[in-house]
Design a protein around this motif. Structure first.
Motif, PDB file in Angstrom:
ATOM      1  N   GLN A 175     -11.706   4.174  20.905  1.00 45.98           N
ATOM      2  CA  GLN A 175     -10.482   4.763  21.444  1.00 45.98           C
ATOM      3  C   GLN A 175      -9.721   5.531  20.373  1.00 45.98           C
ATOM      4  O   GLN A 175      -9.203   6.616  20.627  1.00 45.98           O
ATOM      5  N   VAL A 176      -9.652   4.968  19.180  1.00 49.08           N
ATOM      6  CA  VAL A 176      -8.949   5.688  18.117  1.00 49.08           C
ATOM      7  C   VAL A 176      -9.694   6.966  17.774  1.00 49.08           C
ATOM      8  O   VAL A 176      -9.095   8.012  17.543  1.00 49.08           O
ATOM      9  N   ARG A 177     -11.005   6.882  17.793  1.00 47.27           N
ATOM     10  CA  ARG A 177     -11.790   8.087  17.539  1.00 47.27           C
ATOM     11  C   ARG A 177     -11.442   9.169  18.559  1.00 47.27           C
ATOM     12  O   ARG A 177     -11.236  10.332  18.224  1.00 47.27           O
ATOM     13  N   ARG A 178     -11.351   8.752  19.805  1.00 54.13           N
ATOM     14  CA  ARG A 178     -11.049   9.749  20.839  1.00 54.13           C
ATOM     15  C   ARG A 178      -9.649  10.328  20.649  1.00 54.13           C
ATOM     16  O   ARG A 178      -9.424  11.522  20.800  1.00 54.13           O
ATOM     17  N   MET A 179      -8.704   9.456  20.282  1.00 52.43           N
ATOM     18  CA  MET A 179      -7.344   9.945  20.067  1.00 52.43           C
ATOM     19  C   MET A 179      -7.286  10.911  18.902  1.00 52.43           C
ATOM     20  O   MET A 179      -6.652  11.958  18.960  1.00 52.43           O
ATOM     21  N   VAL A 180      -7.969  10.558  17.835  1.00 49.61           N
ATOM     22  CA  VAL A 180      -7.957  11.422  16.660  1.00 49.61           C
ATOM     23  C   VAL A 180      -8.611  12.763  16.969  1.00 49.61           C
ATOM     24  O   VAL A 180      -8.150  13.810  16.527  1.00 49.61           O
ATOM     25  N   GLU A 181      -9.679  12.729  17.758  1.00 47.63           N
ATOM     26  CA  GLU A 181     -10.307  13.993  18.157  1.00 47.63           C
ATOM     27  C   GLU A 181      -9.326  14.845  18.952  1.00 47.63           C
ATOM     28  O   GLU A 181      -9.295  16.068  18.848  1.00 47.63           O
ATOM     29  N   PHE A 182      -8.523  14.197  19.772  1.00 47.69           N
ATOM     30  CA  PHE A 182      -7.492  14.904  20.528  1.00 47.69           C
ATOM     31  C   PHE A 182      -6.554  15.630  19.576  1.00 47.69           C
ATOM     32  O   PHE A 182      -6.268  16.820  19.730  1.00 47.69           O
ATOM     33  N   TYR A 183      -6.068  14.924  18.562  1.00 46.31           N
ATOM     34  CA  TYR A 183      -5.131  15.565  17.633  1.00 46.31           C
ATOM     35  C   TYR A 183      -5.802  16.687  16.857  1.00 46.31           C
ATOM     36  O   TYR A 183      -5.197  17.722  16.594  1.00 46.31           O
ATOM     37  N   ALA A 184      -7.045  16.474  16.492  1.00 47.38           N
ATOM     38  CA  ALA A 184      -7.745  17.534  15.767  1.00 47.38           C
ATOM     39  C   ALA A 184      -7.890  18.772  16.650  1.00 47.38           C
ATOM     40  O   ALA A 184      -7.783  19.900  16.187  1.00 47.38           O
ATOM     41  N   HIS A 185      -8.137  18.538  17.926  1.00 46.92           N
ATOM     42  CA  HIS A 185      -8.300  19.656  18.843  1.00 46.92           C
ATOM     43  C   HIS A 185      -6.986  20.382  19.076  1.00 46.92           C
ATOM     44  O   HIS A 185      -6.946  21.594  19.271  1.00 46.92           O
ATOM     45  N   GLU A 186      -5.900  19.628  19.073  1.00 45.49           N
ATOM     46  CA  GLU A 186      -4.614  20.206  19.443  1.00 45.49           C
ATOM     47  C   GLU A 186      -3.798  20.681  18.254  1.00 45.49           C
ATOM     48  O   GLU A 186      -2.749  21.290  18.434  1.00 45.49           O
ATOM     49  N   SER A 187      -4.255  20.406  17.057  1.00 47.25           N
ATOM     50  CA  SER A 187      -3.492  20.848  15.888  1.00 47.25           C
ATOM     51  C   SER A 187      -3.333  22.359  15.922  1.00 47.25           C
ATOM     52  O   SER A 187      -4.280  23.078  16.196  1.00 47.25           O
ATOM     53  N   CYS A 188      -2.131  22.843  15.632  1.00 48.24           N
ATOM     54  CA  CYS A 188      -1.934  24.294  15.718  1.00 48.24           C
ATOM     55  C   CYS A 188      -2.563  24.983  14.520  1.00 48.24           C
ATOM     56  O   CYS A 188      -2.856  26.167  14.569  1.00 48.24           O
ATOM     57  N   GLY A 189      -2.729  24.255  13.406  1.00 48.26           N
ATOM     58  CA  GLY A 189      -3.426  24.816  12.262  1.00 48.26           C
ATOM     59  C   GLY A 189      -2.547  25.408  11.186  1.00 48.26           C
ATOM     60  O   GLY A 189      -3.053  25.927  10.201  1.00 48.26           O
ATOM     61  N   GLN A 190      -1.260  25.336  11.350  1.00 44.15           N
ATOM     62  CA  GLN A 190      -0.382  25.927  10.333  1.00 44.15           C
ATOM     63  C   GLN A 190      -0.470  25.168   9.020  1.00 44.15           C
ATOM     64  O   GLN A 190      -0.686  25.746   7.958  1.00 44.15           O
ATOM     65  N   CYS A 191      -0.184  23.886   9.101  1.00 47.92           N
ATOM     66  CA  CYS A 191      -0.036  23.090   7.882  1.00 47.92           C
ATOM     67  C   CYS A 191      -1.365  22.468   7.492  1.00 47.92           C
ATOM     68  O   CYS A 191      -2.038  21.860   8.306  1.00 47.92           O
ATOM     69  N   THR A 192      -1.668  22.601   6.220  1.00 51.16           N
ATOM     70  CA  THR A 192      -2.968  22.138   5.766  1.00 51.16           C
ATOM     71  C   THR A 192      -3.232  20.649   5.967  1.00 51.16           C
ATOM     72  O   THR A 192      -4.330  20.294   6.388  1.00 51.16           O
ATOM     73  N   PRO A 193      -2.273  19.756   5.685  1.00 52.86           N
ATOM     74  CA  PRO A 193      -2.609  18.340   5.885  1.00 52.86           C
ATOM     75  C   PRO A 193      -3.033  18.043   7.321  1.00 52.86           C
ATOM     76  O   PRO A 193      -3.910  17.213   7.549  1.00 52.86           O
TER      77      PRO A 193
END
Lengths: 278, 433, 579
Positions: free
Chosen positions: B336-354
């Motif tokens: 489940q955490v893997r899926r959540m983290v994938e969600f955030y990776a997919h939705e990151s706008c990409g501005q900030c490097t961290p």
């Protein structure tokens, strides 16, 4: 409210008599799997819950006031080469631009319109929108590619979007996705050879109380289980109105299409056949 | 009654008319007392409205819980040009599904609340930003806006008072990050939906460079009731610091998932075991995420708490949108955490490097661990990365990615170790046994 | 300090500017150092003024600051979160820490994220040696990488023009996108997609061809993601000598750095000057430098020693003084002999039939001033120059003071200031036929006379050619004196608006070439007109004595930023066109 559709499509119902070639019927409502969990509200029909009769037929020119920016999804099928911003859509584009203090604000609504008509947003749509709004085409590309819903290429007639995010995942989201992929024998993101289906995994659709949520074109199918998948697919392909039989309400009143808008046969009519309006 | 299950203990304020198709029409809403609050608010005057909402203690229901009346009072008193009220209906937080019900059952409740808010803060234009996937509820809202215009409730000369407030529906196009207030403003303006640096704050320079306030759908839906019945009445529900009622959207492994409206402070155990019928299939509770995937996960033993903003913080998480995701003991936290983290990776706008790099890397590490190729060093790495992703970016998406990782590592380390040492999911193995 | 367009034209920035009143100052400490700055100053600027460096990628003083690279995060004592120094305004009494444990940890963590997907291309990346990712990582990054997962791979993309994009190396600072929006004004670049999949691109195949300002994105890219195709794999950054100079390709006078190696110019880069070109320069200037690389000259051409018995070698570089003997043959001579002979001849012809002086706008103020003086001392006459001129100028949208000007040479204004007038067409040819040469002293400085007939100067009393490249017309020259071109000497140019700017030598000239001002100064001294200037600064002072336009100016006054001429805007004939 009698604007001609740009492609001369008939919304809703059976294809014209004698029509040949792939049928242009839209999705129709009802089970299986539209939102099977009605809990304590089993007296409600699908139409009641979706609000179809209330929405009525949204006019292609957008209607009044701030409603102009919503998508009509009147079209039964997307035409990848359809003209953009012509006919009622041209008027609508003007109305949309007028809602924003800066023309740039109309960018997403106009891209939505282009996607509505063509099923995807490609370079020429981007260039066209850029021209209308006085933006550079590169800028429009930057915005269009930021958002997930703008398909870069044409997709199948039915874009099956399965939520596998955590709330649906807990209730079998991955399995439903697998079921679609296996049943249609297709890879994620690839369109089936007959051009009918593209299956993809999406993020949370905001229907977490009804897992697994699947969005097909504009319409939500909820409480989908792997066992429902063959029937859903069959229903889409056949374009049959199975709402009467399956959901038990017997009304089929204002049954909505997965194209989103109710049939032109009129709001709330109890008859399913729109032939008289064609 | 909430949707789709009703419970007699519920406090039906916002969700009274869920399941009542007539309530979404203008006539139906008026029959049920609709638009009286709008009239009353205009008679009260702007400052009085803001004071009333302040006094009610209504807190933003979009996750931050910031006092709404205070937020409204940040708008400039002297009007120097256009200003805006934005309605955040971008509901994309995994686990949240309350705003969809509100806008498809009671669109006029939202419009009335938005008009009152716009009036109070002297906004000329309300933009209702609905996520693009909510096509169907958006159509309902569109029709409701149309009705409002056609009946003198929106546009010019509202209710004959000479006040002009426009309402426009604006559809998004698929980006979770557009639920962040400054990203929403950018998306409204026709830009990439990337969050902005604050300052300047929206009340100073927001949408189109003008003073702007953003409120969540549920927040605005409470406003007509507060105006009608008064702040003191509203304070009669909930706790002192978290007054009022909340729609709890419960999903996951409970018997009766759905929206339930209760006063804030309602006990979590009662919600899960009584209202929602307990854990499905008679299983045991393993974990609960009380406020949508962006908040820390609570282990079962930490769940005997009241659901109000303060109590959940004290328990080590946050109430957020009150999107309660329930996980039973057949749940693999790693998956489940893997899926959540994938969600955030997919939705990151990409501005900030961290965030741009960090979310993707954490997702890769989680996938490796889930596939049985992880090591204990990876767990240290995850903690380190999560720390580097917290507090270092323009918005809190990367913090939100770090939250489930950190909390699951702290409380469910055995799940991780099972994958690491045995190359397979310990939970799945146990389920088979 | 960051360029805000508020610098003065005289000397250094701070000297001429009035100090702000005390109540508009904000006091803070940065790393314990007390700093007092005008209200509204951002931390990053305040730190720079205090001599404290804060690393950054996305910030650039000539562009907007999006605060997204997160490298400049600093700790403000008492504040819970680190703040980006590039947008945070200094607050009264703040104690700002750039080297605290928190700040350092943030930078180390951030640098690790930057390197996650970065290909370790340093051995083949042009940017190595001047790369901020290398510099910061070397200073503060982790010693060892922790990534075991495969890196994302993107492609190389030719953006058109001079720009090559290496997607793998891009750190998504968006300086290039913002430059094209704010300075080039055409928004031709965008970020495509979002999150980890982000990449920079143009509108599909549209590209950056024809954009006059796009090359600047190569300079401002902190890493090797945007590369110059012209400079690709040409030279290593640490091999380059950097000399401050002025671009000679139009009359804007952009300040540049000439980067050279092995006595060849490898590339030009803009040098910041808030009064002239901000941080930018145009492509036409940037890429036009080969014409002053000696390498273009066929090797093995050592002056014209092999011309004995024949005419001058039409190709090659003037490398030694040549004097035509009584038999009409050019003979190599020493400087001493050549100058003595020249002075003798000139002395004899002084005041007789007058002078035709033809100068080149690629020569310094010092050179052309002394040439004009020589012409006057010899009795006066025509003083002309030719210059290529473009049909229109191209203004930089984001910095309108900067434009690719119509006159395509550096010193037209300088020539006019000392009394030369422009002749000829916009191709830089013609204009000399109307001028009689019979019996005159012809003095040519730098103009290769490529278009004149073979007989040009044959009827002159004396024909002196000072130049770096001999044109075909020098077959009739009596004296061929090798001089340095601007990249080989110190001097000044005067740009279109009358700004006199210094340049310094970047290359070694041929061993016997001398700056024209030196040669002319010695000749003038030989004619009893003043002492010969010993250095360029003195030569300039001499010009300032002789010509009112330069009055009061000196190298000290000009400094690093330039100084305006004394004369009014409107000049003599020839000034209205071009410029």
């Amino acid at each position: 409210m009698s604007a001609e559709l740009p492609t001369g499509e008939v919304i809703g119902g059976a294809p014209a008599a004698g029509a040949t070639g792939p049928t242009r019927t839209p999705l129709v409502g009802g089970n299986p799997g539209w939102a099977g969990e009605r809990g304590d509200f089993s007296h409600l029909s699908e139409a009641d819950i979706r609000g179809d009769s209330y929405v009525g037929r949204r006019p292609l020119d957008g209607g009044v006031g701030g409603a102009v920016c919503s998508m009509p999804y009147q079209l039964a099928a997307k035409e990848p080469d359809a003209p953009l911003f012509e006919g009622p859509y041209a008027e609508r584009a003007e109305k949309i631009i007028a809602r924003y203090p800066d023309k740039r604000g109309a960018l997403l609504p106009l891209l939505n319109l282009a996607e509505e008509v063509r099923g995807y947003v490609g370079p020429d749509a981007m260039a066209r929108v850029a021209e209308i709004l006085g933006l550079s085409p590169a800028y429009v590309r930057g915005v269009a590619t930021f958002y997930t819903m703008y398909n870069r290429q044409p997709v199948g007639r039915y874009l099956v979007q399965v939520c596998t995010n955590v709330a649906c995942n807990l209730c079998g989201g991955d399995e439903v996705l697998q079921a679609f992929l296996e049943h249609l024998d297709v890879e994620p993101g690839v369109t089936t050879p007959d051009g009918n289906f593209t299956v993809m995994e999406v993020e949370c659709l905001g229907a977490c109380g009804f897992p697994v949520a699947v969005q097909i074109n504009s319409r939500y199918f909820e409480n989908v289980t792997p066992e429902d998948v063959p029937a859903i697919v069959a229903g889409l392909v056949a374009g049959e109105d199975s709402s009467d039989a399956a959901d038990g309400s017997g009304a089929g009143a204002g049954a909505s299409t997965a194209g989103g808008a109710p049939r032109r046969a009129g709001a709330g009519s109890s008859s399913g056949a729109p032939a008289d309006e064609a | 009654m909430a949707y789709p299950f009703r419970h007699e203990k519920e406090t039906r304020i916002l969700s009274e008319y869920f399941g009542d198709p007539e309530a979404r029409t203008l006539d139906g809403w008026k029959k049920r007392g609709g638009y009286q609050a709008l009239r009353k608010a205009i008679e009260m005057g702007r400052d009085a409205v803001i004071e009333e909402v302040k006094a009610s203690g209504l807190r933003g229901r979009g996750g931050a819980g910031f006092p709404t009346g205070v937020k409204w009072s940040f708008m400039p008193k002297e009007k120097t040009g256009p200003s805006y009220l934005l309605v955040n209906s971008d509901e994309s937080e995994p686990g949240a599904f309350k705003d969809r019900e509100l806008i498809r059952w009671t669109p006029h409740q939202l419009i009335e609340g938005a008009l009152i808010g716009a009036y109070a803060i002297q906004a000329d234009h309300v933009y209702i930003y609905v996520r693009g996937e909510f096509f169907e509820p958006a159509q309902v809202v569109a029709r409701a806006i149309e009705e409002a215009y056609q009946n003198g409730l929106a546009g010019k000369n509202i209710l004959g008072t000479g006040i002009d407030i426009d309402v426009t529906l604006h559809l998004g196009a698929g980006a979770y990050i557009c639920g962040e207030e400054t990203a929403l403003m950018n998306s409204l303006e026709g830009r990439r939906g990337q969050p902005r640096v604050k300052p300047p704050f929206p009340a100073v320079s927001g949408a189109f460079g003008r003073p702007t306030t953003i409120n969540n759908v549920e927040t605005l839906c409470a406003v007509p009731h507060i105006i009608n019945k008064g702040a003191a009445w509203y304070r009669g529900f909930g706790t002192e610091k978290s007054p009022g009622t909340k729609l709890f959207n419960v999903s996951g492994h409970v018997v009766r998932r759905g929206n339930y409206e209760f006063p804030l402070g309602f006990p979590m155990h009662e919600l899960l075991y009584d209202v929602c019928g307990g854990i499905r299939d008679g299983r045991k509770l393993k974990a609960v995420i009380p406020g949508g995937s962006s908040v820390p996960i609570l282990a079962a033993e930490e769940c005997d708490i009241n659901l109000d903003y303060e109590s959940v913080i004290a328990a080590g998480s946050m109430l957020g949108t009150a999107s309660v995701i329930v996980m039973d003991d057949r749940t693999c936290m790693v998956k489940q955490v893997r899926r959540m983290v994938e969600f955030y990776a997919h939705e990151s706008c990409g501005q900030c490097t961290p965030c741009r790099e960090g979310t993707a890397w954490v997702a890769k590490i989680m996938r490796r661990i889930e596939a049985g190729l992880g090591t204990e060093a990876d767990l240290e790495k995850l903690v380190d990365l999560s720390t580097n992703m917290t507090g270092t970016t323009i918005c809190v998406l990367s913090d939100s990615c770090a939250a489930p990782v950190m909390s699951s590592l702290k409380k469910f380390k055995d799940d991780y170790l099972g994958h690491i040492h045995h190359g397979a999911c310990p939970v799945a193995a146990a389920a088979v046994a | 300090m960051a360029i805000t367009g508020q610098g003065t034209s005289a000397g250094s920035d701070a000297a001429g500017a009035a100090a702000p009143p005390p109540q508009d100052l904000v006091n803070c400490t940065i790393n314990g150092v007390a700093v007092s700055v005008p209200k509204g100053t951002r931390i990053i600027e305040a730190a720079e003024a205090a001599g404290i460096g804060i690393p950054y990628y996305c910030y650039h003083p000539g562009l907007s600051a999006p605060a997204m690279c997160r490298m400049c995060l600093v700790e403000i004592e008492g504040a819970p979160k680190l703040q980006p120094a590039c947008v945070t305004v200094v607050g009264e009494g703040q104690s700002i820490l750039t080297e605290s444990a928190k700040a350092r940890a943030a930078r180390e963590g951030n640098l690790e994220f930057y390197l996650l997907n970065h290909p370790l291309d340093c051995p083949i990346c042009d940017k190595a040696g001047e790369c901020k990712l290398q510099d910061y990582t070397h200073a503060e990054g982790r010693k060892h990488g922790r990534v075991v997962e495969p890196k994302r791979v993107l492609n190389q993309d030719d953006f058109g023009g001079d720009v090559l994009y290496e997607g793998d190396r891009c750190i998504m600072c968006t300086r290039c996108v913002r430059f094209m929006r704010e300075i080039a004004g055409n928004d031709a670049l965008c970020v495509v997609q979002r999150g980890n999949r982000s990449v920079i691109d143009t509108f599909f195949d549209e590209g950056l061809d024809g954009d006059l300002w796009a090359g600047n994105i190569i300079d401002i890219c902190p890493v090797g993601a945007l590369l110059s195709k012209d400079f690709l794999h040409k030279a290593r950054a640490w091999d380059l000598d950097r000399s401050p100079s002025i671009c000679p390709n139009c009359s804007q006078g952009c300040n540049v750095y000439v980067d050279s190696r092995d006595n060849l110019i490898m590339r030009l880069r803009p040098r910041p000057n808030p009064e002239v070109n901000s941080y930018w320069m145009c492509e036409e200037g940037r890429l036009e430098y080969e014409w002053y690389n000696r390498a273009n000259v066929p090797t093995g051409t050592i002056g014209m020693a092999d011309t004995i018995g024949g005419g001058p070698n039409p190709t090659g570089r003037c490398e030694r003084p040549m004097v035509r003997d009584a038999q009409g043959r050019l003979q190599a001579a020493t400087w001493h002999d050549a100058v003595v002979a020249l002075v003798q001849r000139l002395g004899g012809l002084r005041g007789e039939n007058g002078v035709l002086a033809v100068a080149s706008p690629a020569h310094a103020n010092e050179d052309v001033a002394l040439l004009h003086r020589l012409a006057q001392v010899l009795g006066g006459g025509d003083a002309v120059f030719r210059v290529r001129t473009a049909p229109s100028e191209v203004v930089c949208p984001g910095f309108p003071k900067l434009a690719r000007r119509r006159e395509l040479a550096a010193n037209g204004r300088g020539l006019r200031a000392v009394g030369f007038r422009r002749v000829g067409d916009d191709a830089g040819a013609g204009g000399l036929d109307e001028l009689t040469t019979a019996g005159k002293i012809i003095l040519v400085l730098g103009d290769a006379l490529a278009d004149v007939p073979e007989t040009f100067g044959a009827d002159a009393a004396l024909f002196v050619y000072l130049g770096s490249e001999p044109g075909p017309a020098v077959r009739n020259a009596d004296f061929i004196l090798p001089v340095t071109n601007f990249v080989e000497q110190e001097g000044t140019f005067t740009n279109f608006e009358g700004r006199v700017q210094r340049f310094w030598p970047a290359l070694e000239p041929p061993p016997l070439a001398r700056p024209a001002w030196q040669v002319l100064g010695v000749v003038l001294a030989g004619l009893d007109d003043g002492p010969a200037p010993a250095d360029a600064a003195s030569a300039f002072l001499r010009a300032a004595e002789l010509y009112e336009a330069f009055g009061g100016l000196s190298y000290e006054v000009i400094g690093g930023r330039g100084a305006l001429l004394n004369e009014p805007v409107q000049l003599g004939a020839g000034a209205a066109e071009g410029a």
